[in-house]
Design an enzyme around this catalytic site. Structure first.
Site, PDB file in Angstrom:
ATOM      1  N   LYS A 131      50.658  41.651  35.801  1.00 41.03           N
ATOM      2  CA  LYS A 131      49.504  42.405  35.294  1.00 41.03           C
ATOM      3  C   LYS A 131      49.337  43.616  36.186  1.00 41.03           C
ATOM      4  CE  LYS A 131      46.824  38.919  32.989  1.00 41.03           C
ATOM      5  NZ  LYS A 131      46.074  37.801  33.516  1.00 41.03           N
ATOM      6  N   HIS A 134      44.118  46.835  38.244  1.00 37.96           N
ATOM      7  CA  HIS A 134      43.125  47.724  37.640  1.00 37.96           C
ATOM      8  C   HIS A 134      41.852  47.793  38.468  1.00 37.96           C
ATOM      9  CE1 HIS A 134      40.804  44.410  35.946  1.00 37.96           C
ATOM     10  NE2 HIS A 134      41.957  43.868  35.614  1.00 37.96           N
ATOM     11  N   HIS A 137      39.989  45.061  40.383  1.00 35.54           N
ATOM     12  CA  HIS A 137      40.445  44.469  41.646  1.00 35.54           C
ATOM     13  C   HIS A 137      40.010  45.256  42.868  1.00 35.54           C
ATOM     14  CE1 HIS A 137      43.635  42.861  38.882  1.00 35.54           C
ATOM     15  NE2 HIS A 137      43.118  41.783  39.413  1.00 35.54           N
TER      16      HIS A 137
HETATM   17  N1  ARG Z   1      43.860  35.503  40.821  1.00 35.10           N
HETATM   18  C1  ARG Z   1      42.488  35.166  40.612  1.00 35.10           C
HETATM   19  C2  ARG Z   1      41.847  36.122  39.595  1.00 35.10           C
HETATM   20  O1  ARG Z   1      42.338  37.216  39.408  1.00 35.10           O
HETATM   21  C3  ARG Z   1      41.669  35.212  41.865  1.00 35.10           C
HETATM   22  C4  ARG Z   1      42.057  34.212  42.911  1.00 35.10           C
HETATM   23  C5  ARG Z   1      41.008  34.043  43.948  1.00 35.10           C
HETATM   24  N2  ARG Z   1      41.364  33.146  45.002  1.00 35.10           N
HETATM   25  C6  ARG Z   1      41.376  31.821  44.910  1.00 35.10           C
HETATM   26  N3  ARG Z   1      41.755  31.130  45.938  1.00 35.10           N
HETATM   27  N4  ARG Z   1      40.996  31.194  43.812  1.00 35.10           N
HETATM   28  O2  ARG Z   1      40.858  35.762  38.997  1.00 35.10           O
END
Ligand code: ARG
Length: 516
Positions: A131, A134, A137
């Site tokens: 992805k 964007h 983030h």
């Molecule tokens: N990749 C996830 C998202 O974009 C966030 C991860 C956050 N960290 C975790 N340990 N859950 O929603």
């Protein structure tokens, strides 16, 4: 010199002499000292009702008695006003002490090194593979990075983790799509955009052709089983995504100590599942395995689907345990949008139920949503602002402004980059993190007001003052800093360490950006 502590000690000594006070604690008294809303009421004020109980006297009597008793050469005056003691610090002494402390401590001014020997793990940015990076983030990346630096500044050992979203059935579909329609050179050249195109095509065609989904599932199973071809393609997708992201991290000056993402925990979940079972926490529910959280007012935590697949929270349980075992953290922070609030409450509750006492050291550092010029962003509806585009636009806008305002400037490109990127970063760190933010170009790039460009401009002016000061070797005359404007600056310098401590304690970088 710590004025609060010194004044607290004067209060205690005077209370002993004049009122027979005993057992007063300087740290407590210092903490009760207030900063009056305007300087006519002094630099510090002490509400004497706080001593009424200990001294068994009404506040006004205490403040009158103490005001007459306190004398110190750094205090120009002590007044008793309606039960308050107002302290006026001698202007020149005040400036001298503060400026000396700043010069003495240099770069470390404001740090009390209270984190020495302690470890904090910060989970931030945590982007998803295949992805594009964007604007959504931006907050996690920049808040996480700011906290990382703040903790380090206070002497903590900080571990920055990018918990990559690199696991899920969608990657099976992507490989299936790549095998059918993709080719190496196109993806290598086009990066994440090409992967997204393949994925979109796959989903469109799968609507007509159900067999495609079986293909996707089969490839996903191959990834899970460690099939060499599947892994090779998947790892390559991953490195292409990271190469794209790395460009953005470079522009932003963000770094990580670990990229252990969701797939890293593939072989680390079984012990967690066994442990949950041994502790009688797993329940079967329509074939799935859950932890019942109803007694705590939460929906169940889904640990294993009925087909045996693990979930986001299963991976986070393994990750939390791994971080504790590996880094022995004193704090573990998750800089993640507030939409995931329930997820983290469930996660921490399950850790608690498992008997891991360190669950108390885990914290969800939540933040609000970002919209762009009043438009909510939605990938599905095609309203996305890519971070890289945003940063390059910021740089070129800054370049245009510089061209208008200072056409004779030497290194225009370098300055445009600093100002443009700095404007964006400052903008996302400016609001209380839990607030939603609406990104507006004319607000972020405004050269007046509390904006990145203005702060950078002020910094440049300060540097020029310091350069000039470097050329003169007269002895400093601190009485020259007695006027109200200079005193305002001295006061800001003095308060800075306390603001940093509060920002650290609340995990709130905006306390630093807004400090003025
Ligand atoms: N990749 C996830 C998202 O974009 C966030 C991860 C956050 N960290 C975790 N340990 N859950 O929603």
């Amino acid at each position: 010199m710590d004025f609060k502590l010194s004044i607290a000690n004067e209060i205690i000594a005077a209370a002993e002499r004049a009122l027979g006070g005993a057992g007063l604690q300087s740290a407590e008294i210092a903490a009760a000292l207030e900063i009056p809303p305007n300087t006519e009421m002094g630099d510090y004020a002490f509400p004497c009702f706080k001593l009424s109980k200990a001294l068994r006297k009404p506040p006004m009597m205490i403040s009158d008695a103490l005001a007459a008793e306190i004398h110190a050469d750094y205090l120009s005056r002590v007044e008793s006003v309606k039960g308050y003691l107002n302290f006026f610090i001698d202007r020149a002494t005040y400036a001298e002490k503060v400026v000396e402390a700043v010069l003495d401590q240099g770069e470390s001014y404001g740090s009390d090194n209270s984190g020495a020997g302690k470890t904090v793990v910060l989970d931030y940015s945590s982007i998803n593979i295949a992805k594009r990076f964007h604007i959504g983030h931006l907050s996690t990346t920049m808040i996480g990075n700011a906290l990382y630096k703040l903790y380090k500044f206070f002497g903590w050992n900080a571990v920055g983790v990018n918990h990559l979203g690199d696991w899920g059935t969608q990657f099976g579909k992507m490989i299936a799509a790549y095998k059918r329609w993709g080719d190496h050179d196109t993806v290598a050249a086009g990066g994440v955009d090409e992967m997204v195109k393949l994925y979109v095509r796959f989903n469109a065609e799968a609507k007509e052709n159900e067999a495609l989904n079986d293909e996707g599932r089969a490839w996903f199973k191959k990834i899970e089983d460690g099939d060499p071809e599947a892994l090779e393609i998947f790892n390559w997708f991953k490195s292409v995504t990271l190469k794209d992201a790395e460009r953005v991290y470079d522009i932003l000056g963000v770094k990580f100590d670990s990229y252990a993402g969701e797939s890293f925990y593939n072989d680390k979940m079984q012990p967690i599942i066994d442990d949950l079972r041994a502790k009688n926490l797993l329940k079967e529910d329509q074939g799935a395995q859950i932890v019942d959280l109803e007694p705590y007012g939460m929906p169940p935590a889904l640990i294993l689907r009925s087909d045996g697949a693990t979930l986001y929270i299963t991976r986070d349980l393994a990750a939390a345990k791994y971080r504790q075992d590996t880094y022995h953290f004193d704090k573990s922070l998750y800089v993640v949008a507030y939409q995931q609030d329930l997820h983290f409450r469930q996660l921490f509750k399950v850790l608690e139920l498992m008997g891991y006492d360190w669950y108390k050291n885990c914290e969800h550092v939540a933040f609000g949503m970002v919209s762009f010029e009043s438009q909510t962003l939605s990938t599905r509806e095609g309203r996305v602002v890519y971070l890289e585009d945003l940063l390059y636009t910021a740089i070129s806008k800054a370049r245009r402004i510089i061209e208008e305002k200072s056409p004779e400037l030497e290194n225009k490109n370098a300055v445009a980059r600093q100002v443009g990127v700095g404007a964006v970063v400052f903008f996302v760190l400016y609001n209380n993190r839990i607030k939603d933010i609406d990104f507006y170009w004319d607000r972020a790039l405004n050269f007046d007001g509390e904006t990145g460009p203005y702060v950078m401009y002020t910094h440049a002016r300060c540097c020029s003052v310091l350069r000039k000061a470097g050329e003169c070797d007269a002895k400093p005359d601190f009485t020259a800093l007695a006027d109200p404007e200079a005193q305002d600056v001295v006061r800001l310098l003095e308060q800075f360490p306390e603001v940093l401590r509060a920002a650290l304690q609340k995990n709130e970088p905006s306390m630093v950006t807004r400090f003025s």
